[in-house]
Design a protein around this motif. Structure first.
Motif, PDB file in Angstrom:
ATOM      1  N   SER A  28       0.979  -1.122  -0.314  1.00  0.00           N
ATOM      2  CA  SER A  28       0.046  -0.102   0.034  1.00  0.00           C
ATOM      3  C   SER A  28       0.848   1.355  -0.079  1.00  0.00           C
ATOM      4  O   SER A  28       0.325   2.338  -0.278  1.00  0.00           O
ATOM      5  CB  SER A  28      -1.253   0.306   1.213  1.00  0.00           C
ATOM      6  OG  SER A  28      -0.507  -0.118   2.376  1.00  0.00           O
ATOM      7  N   SER A  61       0.613   3.464  -2.989  1.00  0.00           N
ATOM      8  CA  SER A  61      -0.884   4.402  -3.100  1.00  0.00           C
ATOM      9  C   SER A  61      -0.957   5.349  -2.740  1.00  0.00           C
ATOM     10  O   SER A  61      -1.108   6.805  -2.149  1.00  0.00           O
ATOM     11  CB  SER A  61      -1.774   3.080  -2.202  1.00  0.00           C
ATOM     12  OG  SER A  61      -2.067   2.014  -3.305  1.00  0.00           O
ATOM     13  N   TYR A  99      -4.075  -7.684  -6.257  1.00  0.00           N
ATOM     14  CA  TYR A  99      -3.326  -7.042  -5.330  1.00  0.00           C
ATOM     15  C   TYR A  99      -3.103  -8.179  -4.832  1.00  0.00           C
ATOM     16  O   TYR A  99      -2.041  -8.525  -4.334  1.00  0.00           O
ATOM     17  CB  TYR A  99      -3.204  -6.554  -4.590  1.00  0.00           C
ATOM     18  CG  TYR A  99      -3.276  -4.584  -5.099  1.00  0.00           C
ATOM     19  CD1 TYR A  99      -1.970  -4.366  -5.210  1.00  0.00           C
ATOM     20  CD2 TYR A  99      -4.368  -3.281  -4.477  1.00  0.00           C
ATOM     21  CE1 TYR A  99      -1.668  -2.925  -5.739  1.00  0.00           C
ATOM     22  CE2 TYR A  99      -3.416  -1.701  -4.526  1.00  0.00           C
ATOM     23  CZ  TYR A  99      -2.832  -2.286  -5.629  1.00  0.00           C
ATOM     24  OH  TYR A  99      -2.566  -0.539  -5.639  1.00  0.00           O
ATOM     25  N   PHE A 110      -5.188   3.004  -1.692  1.00  0.00           N
ATOM     26  CA  PHE A 110      -4.069   2.777  -0.509  1.00  0.00           C
ATOM     27  C   PHE A 110      -5.061   1.900   0.739  1.00  0.00           C
ATOM     28  O   PHE A 110      -4.616   1.295   1.219  1.00  0.00           O
ATOM     29  CB  PHE A 110      -3.548   4.464   0.537  1.00  0.00           C
ATOM     30  CG  PHE A 110      -3.139   4.628   1.703  1.00  0.00           C
ATOM     31  CD1 PHE A 110      -2.399   3.028   2.022  1.00  0.00           C
ATOM     32  CD2 PHE A 110      -3.971   4.662   2.959  1.00  0.00           C
ATOM     33  CE1 PHE A 110      -1.461   3.060   3.153  1.00  0.00           C
ATOM     34  CE2 PHE A 110      -3.485   4.411   4.061  1.00  0.00           C
ATOM     35  CZ  PHE A 110      -2.281   3.507   4.118  1.00  0.00           C
ATOM     36  N   ALA A 167      -5.316  -2.128  -0.022  1.00  0.00           N
ATOM     37  CA  ALA A 167      -4.746  -2.442  -0.069  1.00  0.00           C
ATOM     38  C   ALA A 167      -3.912  -2.760   1.130  1.00  0.00           C
ATOM     39  O   ALA A 167      -3.274  -3.726   1.255  1.00  0.00           O
ATOM     40  CB  ALA A 167      -3.495  -1.521  -0.824  1.00  0.00           C
ATOM     41  N   PHE A 168      -3.704  -1.570   2.552  1.00  0.00           N
ATOM     42  CA  PHE A 168      -3.463  -2.023   3.298  1.00  0.00           C
ATOM     43  C   PHE A 168      -4.276  -2.393   4.502  1.00  0.00           C
ATOM     44  O   PHE A 168      -3.955  -3.773   5.197  1.00  0.00           O
ATOM     45  CB  PHE A 168      -3.370  -0.523   3.992  1.00  0.00           C
ATOM     46  CG  PHE A 168      -2.588  -0.826   5.963  1.00  0.00           C
ATOM     47  CD1 PHE A 168      -1.231  -1.127   5.751  1.00  0.00           C
ATOM     48  CD2 PHE A 168      -3.720  -0.651   7.092  1.00  0.00           C
ATOM     49  CE1 PHE A 168      -1.344  -1.592   6.881  1.00  0.00           C
ATOM     50  CE2 PHE A 168      -3.209  -0.324   7.778  1.00  0.00           C
ATOM     51  CZ  PHE A 168      -1.853  -1.271   7.944  1.00  0.00           C
TER      52      PHE A 168
END
Length: 536
Positions: free
Chosen positions: A73, A76, A301, A427, A430-431
């Motif tokens: 992340s 991002s 991802y 972000f 992704a995180f």
């Protein structure tokens, strides 16, 4: 000379080339997005950056949820900041020089990544810096394409940005499967290092393309703006001065820039209600957020990890299948957006995507997919069908709209804010995806299904149909109090009875035929324009 004609109007080869070359920014975006999913599973990468219970045995190495989330992340976070600085950079340097500088930043990030040895934080910081370049490009490229492309094929040319994103993802998957058995760190360093090539192609090549005519007009360089328009139309420079289409476009741009020059446009102006500027800022940010919330990057991802968990023997191959579906279906998306406009494809796409995500989530939660091969295959099929719909609608559609929805005076800033919203959600997803997946597993698909339905509703009630219109006409449509989103397909600029009349009259003008409907009666144009200005 013109390469071909669309709706009777000339299109030059430069228009195609600039769209393809600028779209290398999308390729870089996609390549960085696609590579990390497979890199996280490579033995040497695990041995260097993961926690291993048995030193030297990759089978015992795993990433903590936090470490995996940060490695994925932090790109991002960089892109979020890059998207915000992309606007002032593109306004100050011009669209082309801004892209060259942003490619240089990306290259620095790649060098930091491939020089990493055993410190995962260095690799993550390299992705952060690369993200600055990617984010800035994601703001500059669609804007440059929309401002430079002829209106008749603007949707198709702007959609090449998304096409190249999907192509970058697919290429990253293919290179990853080819290098995974390379000895030592070559397995992942080759994948990351090849990114230098893409940045060099864009950073150098874009300097040979024409600058945005609208940016040139803002700098009072009208002759250069005219030359830029002539190059994209395939019209010789010496003929541009007397060519009807070129002069009409130059005058339209000049008038719009002159009007907007009286308004000092700063960041705060993006949030002013006048002329529906705030409306369009929030709409752009919402659409970009919802594009992330479709769930596409859940597969891009973490797809390799997801399908490995389903019990597939080679999740790398599954990633290539998804990437191929994504890439080839985007060609269909380019046609759909040009043929059927913007609104209807996004509405139907949201419904289609929601349905297949519901199937994906239901199959994953009905029984353990690792013990039921049939369910695992159904999940792969539903993921492919979801990607098919996404690539045909929401993937290219939102990037097209970001390039053509905003007025010239604030386009760069509103585009940056919208793109920043995309990267913010990029972000967050992704995180937090590793945490959420661990907690609710495949029920995560239900969340994305609901978001897709929400997207369809937002498009129906708030998005105006901007296909076939010049950027200046799109601005007039949004500020026309009589036009509503659900009736906007029939709206036409002052002096035209319908959207089709606009097309017909432009074709007749290019062929030097009489304008039977009197569509270009200047008194009518001035009268309606004046009344519209007074109303707003």
């Amino acid at each position: 000379m013109a390469l071909f004609h669309v709706q009777g109007l000339p299109i030059g080869w430069v228009a195609i080339m600039l769209a393809l070359l600028a779209s290398m920014g999308g390729f870089i975006f996609g390549y960085d997005t696609g590579q990390i999913s497979d890199i996280l599973l490579m033995d040497d990468f695990l041995l260097r950056f993961a926690s291993c219970t048995t030193p030297g045995d990759a089978m015992t190495c795993t990433f903590s949820t936090v470490r995996e989330g940060l490695i994925v992340s932090l790109l991002s976070i960089g892109t979020l900041v890059g998207a915000l600085i992309g606007a002032p950079t593109a306004d100050y340097l011009g669209r082309r020089y801004a892209m060259t500088v942003e490619c240089g930043i990306f290259i620095i990030g790649v060098i930091i990544q491939i020089s990493s040895t055993n410190v995962w934080q260095q690799f993550a910081v390299g992705r952060l810096i690369s993200g600055l370049g990617v984010g800035s490009l994601s703001a500059a490229v669609p804007m440059y394409q929309a401002e430079t492309a002829p209106a008749q094929i603007r949707g198709t040319l702007t959609a090449t940005y998304q096409l190249f994103i999907t192509f970058g993802i697919l290429v990253a998957y293919c290179i990853s499967i080819g290098t995974r058995n390379v000895g030592a760190s070559g397995s992942w360093r080759i994948v990351v290092g090849i990114g230098l090539l893409w940045a060099l192609i864009l950073g150098i090549g874009i300097l040979f393309m024409p600058e945005s005519p609208r940016w040139l007009a803002k700098q009072n360089r009208l002759q250069e703006a005219q030359d830029s328009l002539a190059r994209t139309r395939g019209i010789p420079r010496e003929e541009a001065q007397d060519h009807y289409i070129i002069q009409r476009e130059v005058e339209e741009i000049r008038s719009n820039v002159e009007y907007e020059s009286k308004i000092k446009a700063g960041w705060i102006d993006c949030f002013k209600p006048k002329n529906k500027t705030l409306y369009r800022t929030l709409l752009g940010m919402t659409l970009q957020s919802l594009q992330q919330l479709t769930g596409a990057n859940y597969f891009f991802y973490y797809g390799a990890t997801v399908f490995q968990a389903v019990g597939l023997s080679d999740s790398f191959v599954t990633q290539i299948i998804l990437g191929a579906v994504n890439f080839f279906c985007t060609f269909g998306g380019m046609y759909v957006m040009e043929r059927f406009g913007r609104r209807m494809p996004l509405i139907l796409g949201g419904i289609w995507q929601s349905a297949w995500l519901f199937v994906f989530a239901s199959a994953g939660t009905a029984r353990d997919p690792t013990t039921d091969p049939a369910l695992g295959k159904l999940m792969i099929i539903s993921a492919c069908m979801f990607i098919w719909g996404y690539a045909m609608t929401w993937a290219p559609g939102v990037w097209i709209l970001i390039g053509e929805t905003f007025p010239t005076s604030t386009r760069a800033k509103q585009g940056s804010l919208s793109t920043a919203a995309n990267w913010t959600w990029n972000f967050l997803l992704a995180f937090f995806t590793p945490f959420i997946s661990k907690a609710i597993q495949y029920k995560y698909g239900y969340v994305f299904a609901a978001c897709n339905l929400t997207g369809a509703v937002v498009v129906y009630f708030f998005l105006y149909e901007s296909s076939d219109l010049s950027l200046e006409s799109v601005n007039m449509m949004y500020i026309d109090p009589e036009c509503k989103p659900w009736t906007s397909r029939k709206w036409a600029p002052p002096g035209f009875s319908s959207r089709q009349d606009l097309i017909n009259q432009s074709r007749a003008a290019e062929q030097h035929k009489p304008l039977a409907s009197g569509a270009l009666d200047e008194s009518r144009i001035e009268k309606r324009s004046s009344s519209s200005a007074e109303e707003v």
